[in-house]
Design a protein around this motif. Structure first.
Motif, PDB file in Angstrom:
ATOM      1  N   THR A  55       4.500  16.114   7.774  1.00  0.00           N
ATOM      2  CA  THR A  55       5.863  15.613   7.453  1.00  0.00           C
ATOM      3  C   THR A  55       6.113  14.261   7.604  1.00  0.00           C
ATOM      4  O   THR A  55       7.403  13.983   8.282  1.00  0.00           O
ATOM      5  CB  THR A  55       7.038  16.812   7.733  1.00  0.00           C
ATOM      6  OG1 THR A  55       7.169  16.780   9.066  1.00  0.00           O
ATOM      7  CG2 THR A  55       6.641  18.086   7.168  1.00  0.00           C
ATOM      8  N   VAL A  56       5.286  13.490   7.472  1.00  0.00           N
ATOM      9  CA  VAL A  56       5.700  12.030   7.638  1.00  0.00           C
ATOM     10  C   VAL A  56       5.647  11.411   6.251  1.00  0.00           C
ATOM     11  O   VAL A  56       4.572  11.345   5.508  1.00  0.00           O
ATOM     12  CB  VAL A  56       4.380  11.279   8.711  1.00  0.00           C
ATOM     13  CG1 VAL A  56       4.698   9.727   8.439  1.00  0.00           C
ATOM     14  CG2 VAL A  56       4.254  11.756  10.023  1.00  0.00           C
ATOM     15  N   GLU A  57       6.772  11.117   5.872  1.00  0.00           N
ATOM     16  CA  GLU A  57       6.987  10.166   4.481  1.00  0.00           C
ATOM     17  C   GLU A  57       6.056   9.241   4.461  1.00  0.00           C
ATOM     18  O   GLU A  57       6.307   8.088   5.386  1.00  0.00           O
ATOM     19  CB  GLU A  57       8.442  10.032   4.223  1.00  0.00           C
ATOM     20  CG  GLU A  57       8.823   9.402   2.967  1.00  0.00           C
ATOM     21  CD  GLU A  57       8.762  10.553   1.830  1.00  0.00           C
ATOM     22  OE1 GLU A  57       8.483   9.909   0.612  1.00  0.00           O
ATOM     23  OE2 GLU A  57       9.026  11.402   2.063  1.00  0.00           O
ATOM     24  N   LEU A  58       5.302   8.848   3.463  1.00  0.00           N
ATOM     25  CA  LEU A  58       4.458   7.622   3.253  1.00  0.00           C
ATOM     26  C   LEU A  58       4.952   7.014   2.138  1.00  0.00           C
ATOM     27  O   LEU A  58       5.358   7.433   0.991  1.00  0.00           O
ATOM     28  CB  LEU A  58       3.062   8.143   3.049  1.00  0.00           C
ATOM     29  CG  LEU A  58       2.330   9.004   3.942  1.00  0.00           C
ATOM     30  CD1 LEU A  58       1.087   9.255   3.754  1.00  0.00           C
ATOM     31  CD2 LEU A  58       2.157   8.278   5.474  1.00  0.00           C
ATOM     32  N   VAL A  59       5.369   5.612   2.407  1.00  0.00           N
ATOM     33  CA  VAL A  59       5.643   4.690   1.580  1.00  0.00           C
ATOM     34  C   VAL A  59       4.576   3.503   1.464  1.00  0.00           C
ATOM     35  O   VAL A  59       4.705   2.723   2.462  1.00  0.00           O
ATOM     36  CB  VAL A  59       7.086   4.194   1.778  1.00  0.00           C
ATOM     37  CG1 VAL A  59       7.597   3.206   0.797  1.00  0.00           C
ATOM     38  CG2 VAL A  59       7.982   5.265   2.118  1.00  0.00           C
ATOM     39  N   LEU A  60       3.759   3.903   0.713  1.00  0.00           N
ATOM     40  CA  LEU A  60       2.360   2.959   0.485  1.00  0.00           C
ATOM     41  C   LEU A  60       2.380   1.959  -0.682  1.00  0.00           C
ATOM     42  O   LEU A  60       2.820   2.432  -1.824  1.00  0.00           O
ATOM     43  CB  LEU A  60       1.179   3.800   0.515  1.00  0.00           C
ATOM     44  CG  LEU A  60       1.377   4.757   1.981  1.00  0.00           C
ATOM     45  CD1 LEU A  60       0.088   5.728   1.546  1.00  0.00           C
ATOM     46  CD2 LEU A  60       0.997   3.880   3.151  1.00  0.00           C
ATOM     47  N   HIS A  61       2.280   0.666  -0.326  1.00  0.00           N
ATOM     48  CA  HIS A  61       2.079  -0.102  -1.567  1.00  0.00           C
ATOM     49  C   HIS A  61       0.307   0.145  -1.944  1.00  0.00           C
ATOM     50  O   HIS A  61      -0.436   0.149  -0.831  1.00  0.00           O
ATOM     51  CB  HIS A  61       2.026  -1.630  -1.173  1.00  0.00           C
ATOM     52  CG  HIS A  61       1.444  -2.572  -2.104  1.00  0.00           C
ATOM     53  ND1 HIS A  61       2.199  -2.801  -3.199  1.00  0.00           N
ATOM     54  CD2 HIS A  61       0.636  -3.406  -1.846  1.00  0.00           C
ATOM     55  CE1 HIS A  61       1.544  -3.773  -4.002  1.00  0.00           C
ATOM     56  NE2 HIS A  61       0.589  -4.034  -3.375  1.00  0.00           N
ATOM     57  N   VAL A  62       0.128   0.368  -3.101  1.00  0.00           N
ATOM     58  CA  VAL A  62      -1.251   0.675  -3.496  1.00  0.00           C
ATOM     59  C   VAL A  62      -1.921  -0.626  -4.110  1.00  0.00           C
ATOM     60  O   VAL A  62      -1.458  -0.954  -4.903  1.00  0.00           O
ATOM     61  CB  VAL A  62      -1.468   1.772  -4.651  1.00  0.00           C
ATOM     62  CG1 VAL A  62      -2.625   1.847  -5.207  1.00  0.00           C
ATOM     63  CG2 VAL A  62      -0.693   3.033  -4.046  1.00  0.00           C
ATOM     64  N   ASN A  63      -2.977  -1.049  -3.484  1.00  0.00           N
ATOM     65  CA  ASN A  63      -3.660  -2.182  -4.031  1.00  0.00           C
ATOM     66  C   ASN A  63      -4.825  -1.837  -4.666  1.00  0.00           C
ATOM     67  O   ASN A  63      -6.073  -1.165  -4.089  1.00  0.00           O
ATOM     68  CB  ASN A  63      -4.012  -2.965  -2.565  1.00  0.00           C
ATOM     69  CG  ASN A  63      -3.021  -3.645  -1.880  1.00  0.00           C
ATOM     70  OD1 ASN A  63      -2.304  -4.253  -2.400  1.00  0.00           O
ATOM     71  ND2 ASN A  63      -3.176  -3.375  -0.401  1.00  0.00           N
ATOM     72  N   ASP A  64      -4.666  -1.896  -6.070  1.00  0.00           N
ATOM     73  CA  ASP A  64      -5.781  -1.521  -6.864  1.00  0.00           C
ATOM     74  C   ASP A  64      -6.862  -2.421  -6.693  1.00  0.00           C
ATOM     75  O   ASP A  64      -6.809  -3.614  -6.565  1.00  0.00           O
ATOM     76  CB  ASP A  64      -5.339  -1.798  -8.247  1.00  0.00           C
ATOM     77  CG  ASP A  64      -4.376  -0.379  -8.683  1.00  0.00           C
ATOM     78  OD1 ASP A  64      -4.447   0.542  -8.152  1.00  0.00           O
ATOM     79  OD2 ASP A  64      -3.148  -0.773  -9.527  1.00  0.00           O
ATOM     80  N   GLY A  65      -8.294  -1.715  -6.543  1.00  0.00           N
ATOM     81  CA  GLY A  65      -9.416  -2.490  -6.449  1.00  0.00           C
ATOM     82  C   GLY A  65      -9.722  -2.805  -4.880  1.00  0.00           C
ATOM     83  O   GLY A  65     -10.744  -3.263  -4.720  1.00  0.00           O
ATOM     84  N   ALA A  66      -8.909  -2.581  -3.907  1.00  0.00           N
ATOM     85  CA  ALA A  66      -8.987  -2.765  -2.628  1.00  0.00           C
ATOM     86  C   ALA A  66      -9.150  -1.599  -1.823  1.00  0.00           C
ATOM     87  O   ALA A  66      -8.548  -0.611  -2.118  1.00  0.00           O
ATOM     88  CB  ALA A  66      -7.938  -3.492  -1.733  1.00  0.00           C
ATOM     89  N   PRO A  67     -10.282  -1.352  -1.100  1.00  0.00           N
ATOM     90  CA  PRO A  67     -10.260  -0.064  -0.312  1.00  0.00           C
ATOM     91  C   PRO A  67      -9.299   0.120   0.821  1.00  0.00           C
ATOM     92  O   PRO A  67      -8.780  -0.967   1.252  1.00  0.00           O
ATOM     93  CB  PRO A  67     -11.914  -0.190   0.396  1.00  0.00           C
ATOM     94  CG  PRO A  67     -11.943  -1.589   0.677  1.00  0.00           C
ATOM     95  CD  PRO A  67     -11.228  -2.324  -0.411  1.00  0.00           C
ATOM     96  N   THR A  68      -9.093   1.588   1.101  1.00  0.00           N
ATOM     97  CA  THR A  68      -8.017   1.812   2.170  1.00  0.00           C
ATOM     98  C   THR A  68      -9.033   1.386   3.442  1.00  0.00           C
ATOM     99  O   THR A  68     -10.173   1.606   3.497  1.00  0.00           O
ATOM    100  CB  THR A  68      -7.653   3.175   1.892  1.00  0.00           C
ATOM    101  OG1 THR A  68      -7.014   3.478   0.732  1.00  0.00           O
ATOM    102  CG2 THR A  68      -6.928   3.652   3.359  1.00  0.00           C
ATOM    103  N   ALA A  69      -8.160   0.964   4.433  1.00  0.00           N
ATOM    104  CA  ALA A  69      -8.836   0.553   5.723  1.00  0.00           C
ATOM    105  C   ALA A  69      -9.362   1.861   6.518  1.00  0.00           C
ATOM    106  O   ALA A  69      -9.023   3.033   6.236  1.00  0.00           O
ATOM    107  CB  ALA A  69      -7.707   0.039   6.550  1.00  0.00           C
TER     108      ALA A  69
END
Length: 162
Positions: free
Chosen positions: A145-159
């Motif tokens: 129950t941690v709200e995630l507000v994530l900017h999605v970088n299309d084409g870039a991998p998640t860290a």
């Protein structure tokens, strides 16, 4: 509600060695006296930790040594390395990163002290890619129950970290 300098200063003196004092102080900070605290927001990127019990063969293939950091490794090589690690037997992929881990620990601590999830909203503001690793991060947010507000970088991998 914005956590101004006064609250930041107030909470900076608490350490997790005194969790009961921290949690009770957090709950007593309500401005309306109804026992509802403000929100907790973390700013940073979530990571996916790739845990491989025996990665020796993969490390040799990529000419890397266990226990060393390789910050200058080219992105293409990192992507190939993590793809190879994910195919390794008994691999575990765990959402992590300092900020998400701290927020998850806070949620667990609040629950352990009887604080309902809805009384203290917790959120992570960060970025991720549009890949399978981002889905692991999102699932961890839902579970904890941690709200995630994530900017999605299309084409870039998640860290990721191994």
């Amino acid at each position: 509600e914005y956590m101004g300098t006064e609250l930041q200063t107030r909470y900076s003196k608490f350490e997790l060695r005194q969790p009961a004092k921290f949690y009770s102080s957090l709950m007593s900070s309500s401005s309306n006296g109804a026992g509802s605290a403000g929100a907790v927001v973390g700013l940073g990127n979530a990571f996916v930790d790739v845990v491989v019990p025996d990665a020796g063969e993969v490390l040799r293939k990529f000419e890397l040594q266990a226990g060393r950091e390789y910050p200058a490794l080219p992105l293409e090589r990192k992507v190939a390395l993590f793809e190879e690690l994910r195919r390794t037997e008994n691999v575990q992929q765990i959402a992590g990163g300092a900020i998400l881990n701290a927020l998850r620990a806070l949620r667990q601590g609040l629950r352990a002290h009887g604080v309902a999830d809805e009384r203290v909203p917790i959120a992570l503001l960060g970025a991720c890619g549009s890949d399978a690793a981002a889905e692991i991060v999102r699932a961890a947010g839902v579970r904890n129950t941690v709200e995630l507000v994530l900017h999605v970088n299309d084409g870039a991998p998640t860290a990721q970290c191994a």
